[in-house]
Design a protein around this motif. Sequence first.
Motif, PDB file in Angstrom:
ATOM      1  N   UNK A  16       0.816  -1.207   0.000  1.00 43.36           N
ATOM      2  CA  UNK A  16       0.000   0.000   0.000  1.00 43.36           C
ATOM      3  C   UNK A  16       0.849   1.256   0.000  1.00 43.36           C
ATOM      4  N   UNK A  17       1.957   1.236   0.753  1.00 45.71           N
ATOM      5  CA  UNK A  17       2.851   2.398   0.781  1.00 45.71           C
ATOM      6  C   UNK A  17       3.497   2.626  -0.582  1.00 45.71           C
ATOM      7  N   UNK A  18       3.764   1.548  -1.319  1.00 41.68           N
ATOM      8  CA  UNK A  18       4.336   1.694  -2.663  1.00 41.68           C
ATOM      9  C   UNK A  18       3.421   2.493  -3.582  1.00 41.68           C
ATOM     10  N   UNK A  19       2.116   2.385  -3.374  1.00 43.30           N
ATOM     11  CA  UNK A  19       1.174   3.090  -4.237  1.00 43.30           C
ATOM     12  C   UNK A  19       1.216   4.600  -4.017  1.00 43.30           C
ATOM     13  N   UNK A  90       3.835  -1.389  -9.389  1.00 40.22           N
ATOM     14  CA  UNK A  90       4.566  -2.607  -9.038  1.00 40.22           C
ATOM     15  C   UNK A  90       6.064  -2.341  -9.164  1.00 40.22           C
ATOM     16  N   UNK A  91       6.719  -2.226  -8.030  1.00 41.58           N
ATOM     17  CA  UNK A  91       8.153  -1.986  -8.020  1.00 41.58           C
ATOM     18  C   UNK A  91       8.897  -3.294  -8.248  1.00 41.58           C
ATOM     19  N   UNK A  92       9.942  -3.212  -9.031  1.00 47.40           N
ATOM     20  CA  UNK A  92      10.739  -4.400  -9.300  1.00 47.40           C
ATOM     21  C   UNK A  92      11.497  -4.807  -8.038  1.00 47.40           C
ATOM     22  N   UNK A  93      11.555  -6.099  -7.757  1.00 45.29           N
ATOM     23  CA  UNK A  93      12.261  -6.541  -6.546  1.00 45.29           C
ATOM     24  C   UNK A  93      13.759  -6.304  -6.644  1.00 45.29           C
ATOM     25  N   UNK A  94      14.342  -5.915  -5.528  1.00 47.99           N
ATOM     26  CA  UNK A  94      15.786  -5.734  -5.446  1.00 47.99           C
ATOM     27  C   UNK A  94      16.399  -7.023  -4.913  1.00 47.99           C
ATOM     28  N   UNK A  95      17.711  -7.038  -4.817  1.00 53.11           N
ATOM     29  CA  UNK A  95      18.350  -8.239  -4.291  1.00 53.11           C
ATOM     30  C   UNK A  95      18.035  -8.384  -2.807  1.00 53.11           C
ATOM     31  N   UNK A  96      18.221  -9.563  -2.305  1.00 56.37           N
ATOM     32  CA  UNK A  96      17.859  -9.871  -0.926  1.00 56.37           C
ATOM     33  C   UNK A  96      18.642  -9.007   0.057  1.00 56.37           C
ATOM     34  N   UNK A  97      17.916  -8.419   1.012  1.00 56.98           N
ATOM     35  CA  UNK A  97      18.576  -7.636   2.052  1.00 56.98           C
ATOM     36  C   UNK A  97      19.433  -8.521   2.949  1.00 56.98           C
ATOM     37  N   UNK A  98      18.985  -9.754   3.158  1.00 58.30           N
ATOM     38  CA  UNK A  98      19.748 -10.654   4.019  1.00 58.30           C
ATOM     39  C   UNK A  98      21.120 -10.955   3.410  1.00 58.30           C
TER      40      UNK A  98
END
Length: 289
Positions: A16-19, A90-98
């Motif tokens: 929701x925040x992405x919107x 729809x934001x593209x996923x980034x690499x894993x934060x972990x």
Amino acid sequence: MSIGAGGIRPCALAFGADQLYNPSNPENKRMLQSFFNWYYASVGLSLMVSITVIVYIQDAAGWVIGFGVPAGLMFLSTVMFLLGSPLYIKLMPDKSLFTSFAQVMVAAWQNKHLALPPMESDPGIWYYHKGSRLIAPTQKLRFLNKACMIGNPEKDIDMDGRATNPWNLCTVKQVEELKALIKVLPIWSSGIIIAVSISQHSFPVLQARVMDRHLIPGGLKIPAGSFGVFAMITLTIWVATYDQIIVPLLSKFTKRSRGFSLKERMGMGLAISCVATAVAAMVESKRRA
């Protein structure tokens, strides 16, 4: 149910925040904070429906219908969500934060032999991607700064300006993200204790079972499982009142758009929770005496 809830709850708020996320809008921060308040208000409203209407159906009509109604509503919400899919941001996923956090810790350890430069040092010794706003790490948790420190430019950086080994050299942004996580841990851990003390969902049910729950003599009887609705009503009213009435008044005195800062609000919330739990304990001890 656990799998479904685990897939929805961590993502709904962030999605929701992405919107609404728009850094170019000067009112973006205020809009996001208002969205968070109203999100939790809507969650409180839905919980009120679930612990009143749904609990009443379960008591009156049985568990088959009691579970069937939420299942039907969930199916309807899924259809509505999918129908609105073309309109979503729809934001593209980034690499894993972990993975990023692990890289920072490994790189900081491998570069432990490097001497940290003075505070007023040349930004050129730090590794960052072109266009990044973070070109030098902060001075807090300085031991992690070695993860983004360029020890040997010829060995650490390739022809394209990228790190040859991301497990040996990380960006300033990666380092600051891990620092941000570490700084949140004390606040997060303090919330665990409060959550344990106030999340006594069985307590109001046990209290309600020994009470006369009829609204009128011989009339409608409130199910014991519905007594949590009073907490939800209080939460919903308070969030709406705070956002629409209290915040505008506070902003005039504090000169801040949201009145109190996030840390101040969290601190006051923890203090009020402690007082409320203590009062509940005293009332219960008096009742049992």
